[in-house]
Enzyme design. Structure first.
Site, PDB file in Angstrom:
ATOM      1  N   GLU A   1      -1.709  -5.615   8.489  1.00 48.38           N
ATOM      2  CA  GLU A   1      -0.952  -5.033   9.595  1.00 48.38           C
ATOM      3  C   GLU A   1      -1.620  -5.335  10.930  1.00 48.38           C
ATOM      4  O   GLU A   1      -2.854  -5.310  11.015  1.00 48.38           O
ATOM      5  CB  GLU A   1      -0.846  -3.508   9.405  1.00 48.38           C
ATOM      6  CG  GLU A   1      -0.113  -3.130   8.139  1.00 48.38           C
ATOM      7  CD  GLU A   1       0.071  -1.612   7.988  1.00 48.38           C
ATOM      8  OE1 GLU A   1      -0.305  -0.843   8.903  1.00 48.38           O
ATOM      9  OE2 GLU A   1       0.589  -1.210   6.930  1.00 48.38           O
TER      10      GLU A   1
ATOM     11  N   ASP B   1      -1.173  -6.397  -0.701  1.00 49.49           N
ATOM     12  CA  ASP B   1      -1.327  -5.730   0.607  1.00 49.49           C
ATOM     13  C   ASP B   1      -2.780  -5.316   0.810  1.00 49.49           C
ATOM     14  O   ASP B   1      -3.356  -4.618  -0.048  1.00 49.49           O
ATOM     15  CB  ASP B   1      -0.438  -4.472   0.601  1.00 49.49           C
ATOM     16  CG  ASP B   1       0.145  -4.152   1.952  1.00 49.49           C
ATOM     17  OD1 ASP B   1      -0.134  -4.884   2.914  1.00 49.49           O
ATOM     18  OD2 ASP B   1       0.895  -3.156   2.030  1.00 49.49           O
TER      19      ASP B   1
ATOM     20  N   ASP C   1       0.833  -1.207   0.000  1.00 52.39           N
ATOM     21  CA  ASP C   1       0.000   0.000   0.000  1.00 52.39           C
ATOM     22  C   ASP C   1       0.866   1.255   0.000  1.00 52.39           C
ATOM     23  O   ASP C   1       0.365   2.373  -0.115  1.00 52.39           O
ATOM     24  CB  ASP C   1      -1.028  -0.015   1.151  1.00 52.39           C
ATOM     25  CG  ASP C   1      -0.392  -0.035   2.528  1.00 52.39           C
ATOM     26  OD1 ASP C   1       0.848  -0.086   2.621  1.00 52.39           O
ATOM     27  OD2 ASP C   1      -1.154  -0.005   3.524  1.00 52.39           O
ATOM     28  N   SER C   2       2.196   1.064   0.077  1.00 51.12           N
ATOM     29  CA  SER C   2       3.128   2.180  -0.133  1.00 51.12           C
ATOM     30  C   SER C   2       2.944   2.770  -1.535  1.00 51.12           C
ATOM     31  O   SER C   2       3.430   3.868  -1.820  1.00 51.12           O
ATOM     32  CB  SER C   2       4.580   1.718   0.050  1.00 51.12           C
ATOM     33  OG  SER C   2       4.827   0.557  -0.702  1.00 51.12           O
TER      34      SER C   2
ATOM     35  N   GLU D   1       8.819  -3.914  10.807  1.00 47.51           N
ATOM     36  CA  GLU D   1       9.214  -2.609  10.257  1.00 47.51           C
ATOM     37  C   GLU D   1       9.631  -1.664  11.382  1.00 47.51           C
ATOM     38  O   GLU D   1       8.899  -1.460  12.361  1.00 47.51           O
ATOM     39  CB  GLU D   1       8.036  -2.005   9.466  1.00 47.51           C
ATOM     40  CG  GLU D   1       8.356  -0.626   8.908  1.00 47.51           C
ATOM     41  CD  GLU D   1       7.407  -0.165   7.817  1.00 47.51           C
ATOM     42  OE1 GLU D   1       6.501  -0.923   7.413  1.00 47.51           O
ATOM     43  OE2 GLU D   1       7.583   0.989   7.372  1.00 47.51           O
TER      44      GLU D   1
ATOM     45  N   LYS E   1      -1.102  -9.569   2.719  1.00 51.51           N
ATOM     46  CA  LYS E   1      -0.450  -9.068   3.934  1.00 51.51           C
ATOM     47  C   LYS E   1      -1.421  -8.137   4.642  1.00 51.51           C
ATOM     48  O   LYS E   1      -2.152  -7.381   3.988  1.00 51.51           O
ATOM     49  CB  LYS E   1       0.841  -8.326   3.581  1.00 51.51           C
ATOM     50  CG  LYS E   1       1.517  -7.682   4.806  1.00 51.51           C
ATOM     51  CD  LYS E   1       2.897  -7.144   4.516  1.00 51.51           C
ATOM     52  CE  LYS E   1       2.922  -5.761   3.915  1.00 51.51           C
ATOM     53  NZ  LYS E   1       2.270  -4.721   4.710  1.00 51.51           N
TER      54      LYS E   1
HETATM   55  O1  KIV Z   1       3.487  -1.192   1.667  1.00 51.62           O
HETATM   56  C1  KIV Z   1       4.682  -1.504   1.798  1.00 51.62           C
HETATM   57  O2  KIV Z   1       5.546  -1.162   0.974  1.00 51.62           O
HETATM   58  C2  KIV Z   1       5.065  -2.284   2.967  1.00 51.62           C
HETATM   59  C3  KIV Z   1       6.526  -2.550   3.181  1.00 51.62           C
HETATM   60  C4  KIV Z   1       7.164  -1.352   3.756  1.00 51.62           C
HETATM   61  C5  KIV Z   1       6.782  -3.747   4.002  1.00 51.62           C
HETATM   62  O3  KIV Z   1       4.225  -2.673   3.730  1.00 51.62           O
END
Ligand code: KIV
Length: 284
Positions: free
Chosen positions: A115, A84, A45-46, A182, A113
């Site tokens: 959180e 994500d 989600d970055s 992280e 993934k």
């Molecule tokens: O969204 C992302 O890029 C991440 C990484 C920093 C692990 O969750």
């Protein structure tokens, strides 16, 4: 080529070869990562910050993540594609959680993934119940930045460090196949890595993890608004890209682009019939 699966990633904990994960958000970054031979591609989600220009990750939706996951998956990488789950996609109800995880799988992800630790176990279990592998994410979880008061290292005090260890054990016991750590002190990452039987993948968590992940825009030097100390830049594509575009602009303005070799030409007889001979020279 068939993609590597989540069980094979988990099994790598035993052989001691560090796992490599990078983010990718579209076909070109996925091809770069896969050709380089990474084990996992995280459609993170970055994307909100490094591609879409937002200041945090809270702005992306499940539709955005499906769009980017599908672009990565279309390249058919050998690496495991991890989609994500964005903020609010696994917090509202079990039904929404499983639908959203399934949407990422239908877009081509081989795992998802999310959180959080103990607080998110119900979501983890619901997704695992659909037979979708889940990667955990602890420490500085960017979807919690307002609760944390910013992008800050987590787990510096004993209580907080112990909570991260307990959360990691809870995720591993629930069946997560790997856990991202992280921005935590390296000693915390080491204790977690020893405490769980699934791989830990660190970002700003020191060298005692079972693998490492970086955001591809950071490692390629495409993102320089925020440069945390854990980022190592292996290229300067942002600077090189600006130089390249500036060179193109200078060539156009000076009449150096395009050259005759970069131009399609008519056969002489057609040019003549068209009345071009005798007119202004076309290749001068
Ligand atoms: O969204 C992302 O890029 C991440 C990484 C920093 C692990 O969750």
């Amino acid at each position: 080529m068939a993609s590597i699966g989540a069980p094979a990633i988990s099994a790598r904990k035993a052989d001691g070869t560090p796992l490599v994960m990078v983010t990718a958000y579209d076909a070109p970054t996925a091809r770069i990562a896969d050709t380089a031979g990474v084990d996992m591609i995280l459609v993170g989600d970055s994307v909100a910050m490094v591609v879409l220009g937002y200041d945090d990750t809270l702005q992306v939706t499940i539709d955005d993540m499906v769009h980017h996951t599908a672009a990565v998956a279309r390249t058919r990488p050998g690496a495991l594609v991890v989609g994500d789950l964005p903020w609010l996609s696994y917090h509202v109800s079990r039904e929404e959680t499983v639908r959203n995880a399934a949407a990422l799988v239908r877009a081509g992800a081989g795992a998802v993934k999310l959180e959080g630790g103990a607080k998110r176990l119900e979501s983890v279990e619901a997704i695992l119940d659909l037979e979708i592998p889940v990667m955990g994410h602890l420490g500085l979880t960017p979807q919690s930045i307002h609760a944390f008061g910013g992008f800050k290292v987590q787990g510096k005090e004993l209580d907080a460090a112990q909570r991260i260890v307990d959360d990691a054990v809870a995720l591993a016991d629930a069946g997560a196949f790997a856990i991202v750590l992280e921005c935590v002190p390296d000693a915390v990452a080491r204790v977690v890595t020893d405490a769980v039987d699934v791989p830990t993948i660190g970002i700003g968590a020191g060298r005692h993890c079972d693998g490492q992940v970086l955001v591809i825009h950071d490692l390629l030097g495409l993102e320089d608004r925020i440069t945390p100390k854990f980022v190592r830049r292996y290229a300067e594509l942002g600077r090189d890209g600006t130089d390249a575009v500036a060179a193109f602009a200078a060539d156009v303005r000076a009449g150096r682009f395009p050259s005759a070799e970069e131009t399609y030409h008519l056969a002489d007889d057609v040019a003549e019939a068209l009345g071009l001979y005798g007119a202004a020279p076309i290749d001068a």
